[in-house]
Design a protein around this motif. Structure first.
Motif, PDB file in Angstrom:
ATOM      1  N   TYR A 124       0.607  -1.204   0.046  1.00  0.00           N
ATOM      2  CA  TYR A 124       0.177   0.114  -0.015  1.00  0.00           C
ATOM      3  C   TYR A 124       0.950   1.304  -0.043  1.00  0.00           C
ATOM      4  CZ  TYR A 124      -4.020  -3.168   1.431  1.00  0.00           C
ATOM      5  OH  TYR A 124      -4.919  -4.134   1.877  1.00  0.00           O
ATOM      6  N   VAL A 167       2.619   0.901   8.246  1.00  0.00           N
ATOM      7  CA  VAL A 167       2.169   1.484   9.124  1.00  0.00           C
ATOM      8  C   VAL A 167       2.819   1.086  10.497  1.00  0.00           C
ATOM      9  CG1 VAL A 167      -0.009   2.258   8.155  1.00  0.00           C
ATOM     10  CG2 VAL A 167       0.013   0.046   9.204  1.00  0.00           C
ATOM     11  N   PHE A 194       1.854  -0.525  13.443  1.00  0.00           N
ATOM     12  CA  PHE A 194       1.695  -1.937  13.796  1.00  0.00           C
ATOM     13  C   PHE A 194       2.798  -2.803  13.325  1.00  0.00           C
ATOM     14  CE2 PHE A 194      -1.618  -2.512  10.624  1.00  0.00           C
ATOM     15  CZ  PHE A 194      -1.391  -3.685  10.061  1.00  0.00           C
ATOM     16  N   GLY A 241      -0.493   5.402  11.478  1.00  0.00           N
ATOM     17  CA  GLY A 241      -1.362   4.375  12.409  1.00  0.00           C
ATOM     18  C   GLY A 241      -2.298   3.653  11.639  1.00  0.00           C
ATOM     19  N   CYS A 242      -3.415   3.052  12.180  1.00  0.00           N
ATOM     20  CA  CYS A 242      -4.404   2.306  11.328  1.00  0.00           C
ATOM     21  C   CYS A 242      -5.602   2.537  12.169  1.00  0.00           C
ATOM     22  CB  CYS A 242      -3.871   0.815  11.426  1.00  0.00           C
ATOM     23  SG  CYS A 242      -5.191  -0.272  10.864  1.00  0.00           S
ATOM     24  N   SER A 243      -6.754   2.571  11.443  1.00  0.00           N
ATOM     25  CA  SER A 243      -8.151   2.794  12.283  1.00  0.00           C
ATOM     26  C   SER A 243      -8.637   1.675  12.968  1.00  0.00           C
ATOM     27  CB  SER A 243      -9.213   3.059  11.065  1.00  0.00           C
ATOM     28  OG  SER A 243      -9.301   2.107  10.275  1.00  0.00           O
ATOM     29  N   LEU A 244      -7.899   0.415  12.457  1.00  0.00           N
ATOM     30  CA  LEU A 244      -8.492  -0.974  13.304  1.00  0.00           C
ATOM     31  C   LEU A 244      -7.793  -1.022  14.573  1.00  0.00           C
ATOM     32  CD1 LEU A 244      -8.513  -3.548  10.105  1.00  0.00           C
ATOM     33  CD2 LEU A 244     -10.238  -2.878  11.712  1.00  0.00           C
ATOM     34  N   ASN A 264      -3.080  -6.107  12.733  1.00  0.00           N
ATOM     35  CA  ASN A 264      -3.592  -4.983  12.713  1.00  0.00           C
ATOM     36  C   ASN A 264      -3.873  -4.358  14.220  1.00  0.00           C
ATOM     37  OD1 ASN A 264      -3.612  -5.756  10.234  1.00  0.00           O
ATOM     38  ND2 ASN A 264      -4.522  -3.858   9.424  1.00  0.00           N
ATOM     39  N   CYS A 291     -11.975  -0.968   8.978  1.00  0.00           N
ATOM     40  CA  CYS A 291     -10.960  -0.299   8.060  1.00  0.00           C
ATOM     41  C   CYS A 291     -11.354   1.080   7.506  1.00  0.00           C
ATOM     42  CB  CYS A 291      -9.993  -1.212   7.312  1.00  0.00           C
ATOM     43  SG  CYS A 291      -9.408  -0.232   5.803  1.00  0.00           S
ATOM     44  N   VAL A 292     -10.828   2.252   7.563  1.00  0.00           N
ATOM     45  CA  VAL A 292     -11.376   3.364   6.927  1.00  0.00           C
ATOM     46  C   VAL A 292     -11.584   3.237   5.292  1.00  0.00           C
ATOM     47  CG1 VAL A 292     -10.941   5.219   8.759  1.00  0.00           C
ATOM     48  CG2 VAL A 292      -9.125   4.489   7.239  1.00  0.00           C
ATOM     49  N   VAL A 293     -10.444   2.385   4.900  1.00  0.00           N
ATOM     50  CA  VAL A 293     -10.181   2.314   3.433  1.00  0.00           C
ATOM     51  C   VAL A 293     -11.602   1.143   2.905  1.00  0.00           C
ATOM     52  CG1 VAL A 293      -8.839   1.536   1.508  1.00  0.00           C
ATOM     53  CG2 VAL A 293      -8.100   2.919   3.387  1.00  0.00           C
ATOM     54  N   HIS A 294     -11.423   0.080   3.535  1.00  0.00           N
ATOM     55  CA  HIS A 294     -12.192  -1.087   3.183  1.00  0.00           C
ATOM     56  C   HIS A 294     -13.903  -0.926   3.412  1.00  0.00           C
ATOM     57  CE1 HIS A 294      -8.294  -2.680   2.817  1.00  0.00           C
ATOM     58  NE2 HIS A 294      -8.802  -3.207   1.837  1.00  0.00           N
ATOM     59  N   GLU A 333     -11.404  -7.281   4.381  1.00  0.00           N
ATOM     60  CA  GLU A 333     -11.955  -6.196   5.243  1.00  0.00           C
ATOM     61  C   GLU A 333     -12.987  -5.403   4.674  1.00  0.00           C
ATOM     62  OE1 GLU A 333      -8.434  -3.831   6.008  1.00  0.00           O
ATOM     63  OE2 GLU A 333      -7.313  -5.322   7.005  1.00  0.00           O
ATOM     64  N   CYS A 392      -5.272   4.752   1.678  1.00  0.00           N
ATOM     65  CA  CYS A 392      -5.237   4.618   3.120  1.00  0.00           C
ATOM     66  C   CYS A 392      -4.290   5.961   3.600  1.00  0.00           C
ATOM     67  CB  CYS A 392      -4.509   3.471   3.607  1.00  0.00           C
ATOM     68  SG  CYS A 392      -3.929   3.425   5.353  1.00  0.00           S
ATOM     69  N   TYR A 426      -3.262   6.739   6.532  1.00  0.00           N
ATOM     70  CA  TYR A 426      -2.164   6.612   7.042  1.00  0.00           C
ATOM     71  C   TYR A 426      -0.854   5.860   6.404  1.00  0.00           C
ATOM     72  CZ  TYR A 426      -6.097   6.273  10.466  1.00  0.00           C
ATOM     73  OH  TYR A 426      -7.184   6.656  11.153  1.00  0.00           O
ATOM     74  N   MET A 427      -0.987   5.013   5.310  1.00  0.00           N
ATOM     75  CA  MET A 427      -0.194   4.388   4.692  1.00  0.00           C
ATOM     76  C   MET A 427       0.885   5.609   3.866  1.00  0.00           C
ATOM     77  SD  MET A 427       0.631   1.241   4.647  1.00  0.00           S
ATOM     78  CE  MET A 427      -0.221  -0.649   5.246  1.00  0.00           C
TER      79      MET A 427
HETATM   80 FE1  SF4 Z   1      -5.269   0.163   8.653  1.00  0.00          FE
HETATM   81 FE2  SF4 Z   1      -7.083   0.192   6.607  1.00  0.00          FE
HETATM   82 FE3  SF4 Z   1      -4.829   1.504   6.363  1.00  0.00          FE
HETATM   83 FE4  SF4 Z   1      -4.808  -1.114   6.375  1.00  0.00          FE
HETATM   84  S1  SF4 Z   1      -5.694   0.167   4.838  1.00  0.00           S
HETATM   85  S2  SF4 Z   1      -3.215   0.155   7.497  1.00  0.00           S
HETATM   86  S3  SF4 Z   1      -6.442  -1.797   7.855  1.00  0.00           S
HETATM   87  S4  SF4 Z   1      -6.518   1.817   7.934  1.00  0.00           S
END
Ligand code: SF4
Ligand code: 13P
Length: 317
Positions: free
Chosen positions: A31, A66, A68, A90-93, A119, A177-180, A205, A274, A276-277
């Motif tokens: 990603y 990210v 994690f 970070g990551c929403s999960l 995650n 997940c904010v994307v999926h 997801e 994403c 965060y990515m």
């Molecule tokens: Fe987290 Fe979703 Fe981004 Fe993956 S795509 S790092 S699950 S927010």
């Protein structure tokens, strides 16, 4: 504030030089932006990155993904320096599952085995019996004795998908997940109708209205492999847009569409990106290799507690 870098600097050459000088390895998730994927020594999904982090002989791991993912690399590799381009990735999960809330749910359900998605933070892993990624979640759950009920955290969509695959008694955490979670069924169906020979491929997801139209469901790496091996030549891809770079490289003769409007078509959406990515940039990779920071540091007791469920996962495969 990120340092302004001299625009005449050849970042690709500088990163190569610093990698040798620091004896560093760059691990990147699919990603990441294309330039970062292209300079990576290892490109992989979260499971592959965890495995690779376990057997590298480099002194420094630059984890382009990210937080994690970098934390998992540190848990597996305490003697190495693990640095990240942006500590805020970070990551929403991971954010949706606080250790104190999981501890409460565990106390209320003492017979349940806890399976947590990779995650998550190290503190949540430390409370878990098993870790899993989207590549092996079904295998991990299926490996648990049949009479044991399971708490699955934090992704509700992956949890529901695994529950359907295994028929297991599972209590699902309600993270997303904010994307999926943002893919839109109508948008996807319109795209499929406009491209009648296309196949929808989706990450687990995604929500049920998307998954029920998918020709193939799988983790990031499984989706990538499918696009190479499938006879289909046109794909609508319901996962983070970064993977399309690797898909196009792997099967240049095939056509790939994002399952959501890209930012250049709809600046208010960019739904398959994403946030965060995409905090990581080539400039930040250069800076973190040069300065060997920001570094992921972990309390040793916490690391050992978080290691147990990850090692169980890696052993299952
Ligand atoms: Fe987290 Fe979703 Fe981004 Fe993956 S795509 S790092 S699950 S927010
Ligand atoms: P993978 O396990 O497929 O790499 O997915 C990680 C992730 O963050 C999905 O959004």
């Amino acid at each position: 504030m990120t340092e302004i870098i001299n625009p005449s600097l050849d970042l690709f050459a500088e990163i190569e030089r610093l990698k040798r000088e620091q004896n560093a390895v760059i691990l990147a998730h699919y990603y990441q932006e294309p330039d970062i994927q292209d300079i990576a020594d290892v490109l992989g999904d979260s499971l592959a990155l965890a495995r690779k982090a376990q057997d590298t002989d480099a002194d420094v791991i630059v984890l382009c993904g990210v937080h994690f993912m970098a934390e998992t690399a540190k848990i597996l590799n305490p003697t190495k320096k693990v640095v990240v381009p942006d500590m805020n990735a970070g990551c929403s999960l991971a954010d949706s599952c606080k250790p104190e809330d999981l501890a409460k749910l565990k106390a209320e359900n003492p017979k349940h085995v806890v399976v947590s998605y990779v995650n998550t933070t190290a503190a949540v892993k430390a409370l878990s019996d098993y870790c899993c990624t989207s590549s092996n979640a079904t295998a991990v759950v299926a490996s648990i004795p049949k009479d044991k009920p399971i708490i699955f955290a934090p992704d509700v969509n992956l949890g529901r998908y695994v529950q359907e695959q295994t028929g297991r008694d599972m209590l699902l955490w309600q993270g997303t997940c904010v994307v999926h979670e943002t893919f839109n069924e109508k948008y996807v169906l319109d795209l499929l109708a406009k491209n009648p020979r296309s196949e929808l491929i989706a990450h687990p997801e995604c929500e049920p209205p998307i998954l029920r139209h998918a020709h193939f469901i799988g983790s990031t790496k499984k989706l990538l492999d499918y696009t190479k091996s499938s006879a289909a030549t046109v794909f609508v891809v319901a996962t983070e847009s970064g993977i399309l770079h690797a898909m196009r490289k792997g099967a240049p003769e095939k056509t790939f569409f994002e399952a959501a409007p890209s930012r250049d078509k709809d600046p208010t959406c960019g739904c398959s990106t994403c946030p965060y990515m995409k905090l990581n940039t080539l400039e930040k990779v250069f800076l973190c290799l040069r300065d060997l920071k920001p570094e992921v540091v972990l309390d040793e007791q916490l690391r050992l507690a978080a290691l147990r469920p990850i090692e169980r996962m890696v052993a299952i495969g």
